[in-house]
Design an enzyme around this catalytic site. Structure first.
Site, PDB file in Angstrom:
ATOM      1  CG  HIS A  55       8.792  47.924  48.112  1.00 13.61           C
ATOM      2  ND1 HIS A  55       8.845  47.450  46.841  1.00 13.61           N
ATOM      3  CD2 HIS A  55       7.492  48.187  48.351  1.00 13.61           C
ATOM      4  CE1 HIS A  55       7.642  47.403  46.331  1.00 13.61           C
ATOM      5  NE2 HIS A  55       6.788  47.854  47.221  1.00 13.61           N
TER       6      HIS A  55
HETATM    7  P1  TYD Z   1       3.432  46.067  48.905  1.00 16.43           P
HETATM    8  O1  TYD Z   1       4.054  45.493  47.677  1.00 16.43           O
HETATM    9  O2  TYD Z   1       4.328  46.388  50.060  1.00 16.43           O
HETATM   10  O3  TYD Z   1       2.570  47.345  48.551  1.00 16.43           O
HETATM   11  P2  TYD Z   1       2.967  48.756  47.842  1.00 16.43           P
HETATM   12  O4  TYD Z   1       4.295  48.601  47.211  1.00 16.43           O
HETATM   13  O5  TYD Z   1       1.902  48.965  46.847  1.00 16.43           O
HETATM   14  O6  TYD Z   1       2.939  49.812  48.881  1.00 16.43           O
HETATM   15  O7  TYD Z   1       2.293  45.043  49.385  1.00 16.43           O
HETATM   16  C1  TYD Z   1       1.390  45.371  50.425  1.00 16.43           C
HETATM   17  C2  TYD Z   1       0.876  44.075  51.025  1.00 16.43           C
HETATM   18  O8  TYD Z   1       0.159  43.307  50.053  1.00 16.43           O
HETATM   19  C3  TYD Z   1       1.977  43.182  51.556  1.00 16.43           C
HETATM   20  O9  TYD Z   1       1.521  42.635  52.786  1.00 16.43           O
HETATM   21  C4  TYD Z   1       2.080  42.051  50.559  1.00 16.43           C
HETATM   22  C5  TYD Z   1       0.710  41.994  49.922  1.00 16.43           C
HETATM   23  N1  TYD Z   1       0.762  41.630  48.491  1.00 16.43           N
HETATM   24  C6  TYD Z   1       0.383  40.369  48.091  1.00 16.43           C
HETATM   25  O10 TYD Z   1      -0.030  39.509  48.917  1.00 16.43           O
HETATM   26  N2  TYD Z   1       0.428  40.052  46.748  1.00 16.43           N
HETATM   27  C7  TYD Z   1       0.871  40.953  45.831  1.00 16.43           C
HETATM   28  O11 TYD Z   1       0.914  40.641  44.613  1.00 16.43           O
HETATM   29  C8  TYD Z   1       1.301  42.252  46.271  1.00 16.43           C
HETATM   30  C9  TYD Z   1       1.817  43.278  45.296  1.00 16.43           C
HETATM   31  C10 TYD Z   1       1.233  42.546  47.613  1.00 16.43           C
END
Ligand code: TYD
Length: 140
Positions: free
Chosen positions: A52
């Protein structure tokens, strides 16, 4: 914003026979104030994270333990960074598509972020990312 604006930053390192110490001050060692810290751990072998971009968020990524790769893509150019030391990290500016892969066993990925969690700041669709990146570069 270009992938050239993203870079490895070496952190202060106080070496000591009792164990080394590094520190990060927002606005001093990294180019933003820190509003949030999160970390990835217990990452199964072969897992990928990320996939993303963020519209406005600045981040600084540190391999606190083990190693992994971060691939940054500004829509025109891609660059792979290998992180494997806790005394340096990768500054990621806004509008970078990122993929994290190649996690070693026991890797811990700490991320310092410039804002609190905000799902509306995410772009999770690559085609949409390319459209927004092109719009922003035409605007500039
Ligand atoms: P995401 O940012 O998509 O993970 P990555 O980039 O590490 O693969 O986040 C995964 C899940 O965690 C998503 O449902 C949102 C949640 N999340 C939070 O609630 N707070 C946060 O600070 C972060 C980074 C993610």
């Amino acid at each position: 914003m270009s992938v050239k604006d993203c870079k490895i930053i070496e952190l202060p390192k106080i070496t000591d026979p009792r164990g080394n110490l590094s520190f990060i001050e927002g606005g001093e060692h990294i180019p933003f104030d820190i509003k949030r810290v999160y970390y990835l751990y217990d990452v199964p072998g072969g897992s990928d994270r990320g996939s993303h971009a963020h519209k406005n968020l600045h981040q600084f990524i540190v391999a606190m333990s083990g190693s992994f790769d971060v691939v940054l893509d500004d829509g025109k150019e891609k660059k792979r960074f290998h992180l494997n030391r806790s005394y340096y990290g990768l500054y990621v500016c806004p509008m970078m598509w990122r993929d994290l892969d190649n996690f070693s066993s026991g890797a811990v990925c700490m991320v310092l972020a410039s804002t609190r969690y905000d799902e509306s700041d995410y772009i999770r669709d690559y085609d949409q990312f390319i459209t927004v990146a092109q719009e922003k570069s035409n605007y500039i």
